[in-house]
Design a protein around this motif. Sequence first.
Motif, PDB file in Angstrom:
ATOM      1  N   GLY A  76       0.863  -1.418   0.162  1.00  0.00           N
ATOM      2  CA  GLY A  76       0.212  -0.027  -0.077  1.00  0.00           C
ATOM      3  C   GLY A  76       0.852   1.232  -0.035  1.00  0.00           C
ATOM      4  O   GLY A  76       2.045   1.344   0.193  1.00  0.00           O
ATOM      5  N   ILE A  77       0.220   2.357   0.035  1.00  0.00           N
ATOM      6  CA  ILE A  77       0.862   3.768  -0.068  1.00  0.00           C
ATOM      7  C   ILE A  77      -0.074   4.705   0.570  1.00  0.00           C
ATOM      8  O   ILE A  77      -1.299   4.446   0.839  1.00  0.00           O
ATOM      9  N   GLU A  78       0.536   5.718   1.141  1.00  0.00           N
ATOM     10  CA  GLU A  78      -0.082   6.706   1.473  1.00  0.00           C
ATOM     11  C   GLU A  78      -0.267   7.838   0.441  1.00  0.00           C
ATOM     12  O   GLU A  78       0.809   8.508   0.192  1.00  0.00           O
ATOM     13  N   LEU A  79      -1.517   8.162  -0.110  1.00  0.00           N
ATOM     14  CA  LEU A  79      -1.517   9.011  -1.106  1.00  0.00           C
ATOM     15  C   LEU A  79      -1.997  10.431  -0.481  1.00  0.00           C
ATOM     16  O   LEU A  79      -3.086  10.722  -0.028  1.00  0.00           O
ATOM     17  N   GLY A  80      -1.079  11.442  -0.801  1.00  0.00           N
ATOM     18  CA  GLY A  80      -1.285  12.624  -0.338  1.00  0.00           C
ATOM     19  C   GLY A  80      -1.640  13.775  -1.243  1.00  0.00           C
ATOM     20  O   GLY A  80      -1.391  13.769  -2.381  1.00  0.00           O
ATOM     21  N   GLN A  81      -2.601  14.484  -0.708  1.00  0.00           N
ATOM     22  CA  GLN A  81      -2.980  15.751  -1.355  1.00  0.00           C
ATOM     23  C   GLN A  81      -4.023  15.170  -2.677  1.00  0.00           C
ATOM     24  O   GLN A  81      -3.796  15.941  -3.658  1.00  0.00           O
ATOM     25  N   ALA A  82      -4.456  14.217  -2.713  1.00  0.00           N
ATOM     26  CA  ALA A  82      -5.320  13.687  -3.958  1.00  0.00           C
ATOM     27  C   ALA A  82      -6.512  14.638  -4.473  1.00  0.00           C
ATOM     28  O   ALA A  82      -6.526  14.642  -5.654  1.00  0.00           O
ATOM     29  N   THR A  83      -6.757  15.256  -3.507  1.00  0.00           N
ATOM     30  CA  THR A  83      -8.028  16.146  -4.264  1.00  0.00           C
ATOM     31  C   THR A  83      -7.317  17.577  -4.720  1.00  0.00           C
ATOM     32  O   THR A  83      -8.002  18.259  -5.581  1.00  0.00           O
ATOM     33  N   GLN A  84      -6.316  17.584  -4.665  1.00  0.00           N
ATOM     34  CA  GLN A  84      -5.320  18.875  -5.315  1.00  0.00           C
ATOM     35  C   GLN A  84      -5.048  18.350  -6.465  1.00  0.00           C
ATOM     36  O   GLN A  84      -4.863  19.580  -7.449  1.00  0.00           O
ATOM     37  N   GLU A  85      -4.494  17.273  -7.013  1.00  0.00           N
ATOM     38  CA  GLU A  85      -4.339  16.970  -8.399  1.00  0.00           C
ATOM     39  C   GLU A  85      -4.971  15.241  -8.485  1.00  0.00           C
ATOM     40  O   GLU A  85      -4.378  14.320  -8.698  1.00  0.00           O
ATOM     41  N   ARG A  86      -6.280  15.634  -8.894  1.00  0.00           N
ATOM     42  CA  ARG A  86      -7.257  14.318  -9.023  1.00  0.00           C
ATOM     43  C   ARG A  86      -6.431  13.548 -10.208  1.00  0.00           C
ATOM     44  O   ARG A  86      -6.559  12.090 -10.150  1.00  0.00           O
ATOM     45  N   GLY A  87      -5.909  14.103 -11.274  1.00  0.00           N
ATOM     46  CA  GLY A  87      -5.619  13.248 -12.419  1.00  0.00           C
ATOM     47  C   GLY A  87      -4.347  12.445 -12.134  1.00  0.00           C
ATOM     48  O   GLY A  87      -4.236  11.358 -12.319  1.00  0.00           O
ATOM     49  N   VAL A  88      -3.445  13.106 -11.502  1.00  0.00           N
ATOM     50  CA  VAL A  88      -2.220  12.306 -10.904  1.00  0.00           C
ATOM     51  C   VAL A  88      -2.655  11.358 -10.066  1.00  0.00           C
ATOM     52  O   VAL A  88      -2.213  10.324  -9.985  1.00  0.00           O
ATOM     53  N   GLU A  90      -5.513   9.725  -9.710  1.00  0.00           N
ATOM     54  CA  GLU A  90      -6.028   8.331 -10.589  1.00  0.00           C
ATOM     55  C   GLU A  90      -5.174   7.689 -11.258  1.00  0.00           C
ATOM     56  O   GLU A  90      -5.032   6.644 -11.420  1.00  0.00           O
ATOM     57  N   GLU A  91      -3.959   8.378 -11.739  1.00  0.00           N
ATOM     58  CA  GLU A  91      -3.058   7.616 -12.487  1.00  0.00           C
ATOM     59  C   GLU A  91      -2.088   6.721 -11.703  1.00  0.00           C
ATOM     60  O   GLU A  91      -1.795   5.689 -11.825  1.00  0.00           O
ATOM     61  N   ILE A  92      -1.807   7.294 -10.397  1.00  0.00           N
ATOM     62  CA  ILE A  92      -1.229   6.531  -9.292  1.00  0.00           C
ATOM     63  C   ILE A  92      -1.672   5.428  -8.883  1.00  0.00           C
ATOM     64  O   ILE A  92      -1.386   4.214  -8.767  1.00  0.00           O
ATOM     65  N   ILE A  93      -3.226   5.483  -8.523  1.00  0.00           N
ATOM     66  CA  ILE A  93      -4.001   4.284  -7.962  1.00  0.00           C
ATOM     67  C   ILE A  93      -4.056   3.472  -8.994  1.00  0.00           C
ATOM     68  O   ILE A  93      -4.100   2.175  -8.943  1.00  0.00           O
TER      69      ILE A  93
END
Length: 133
Positions: A76-88, A90-93
């Motif tokens: 797993g990962i801790e995905l930070g600030q996903a709401t600020q860079e939604r496209g990024v 989604e790409e990461i997930i």
Amino acid sequence: MHCHSTDSADGISSPSEMLSGAEKRGLSFLYLTEHCECPGFMAADGSHGYVYMKDKIIRSRELLLSSPSCVELPFGIELGQATQERGVAEEIIGSGNYDFVIGSLHNLKNELDFSLMKYDSAKECHSMLDRYF
């Protein structure tokens, strides 16, 4: 429950040290969850830094999985600030085969991480938290 190794900026033990510690304590699982921040995370070559982090995390995970251990290692990962860079985000997930993703938001858009800010008073801190929530 999750923890960070030295593969994240705030970790103090290597992944192998953490696995050893988990074994000594009789843990069944070790949720190594490295940071992956969405905004402003660029590698030296101009690509998104996630590629670097993902490779680093996968290398550490493969090393741990090659060691005989009774401790399970969900990915797993801790995905930070996903709401600020939604496209990024989604790409990461979408590019990882994760067992889990923890979402974290440590700051407001265009502001420092809360842990890095200096507050002159409790009122100033509470004002920031009011804007956050």
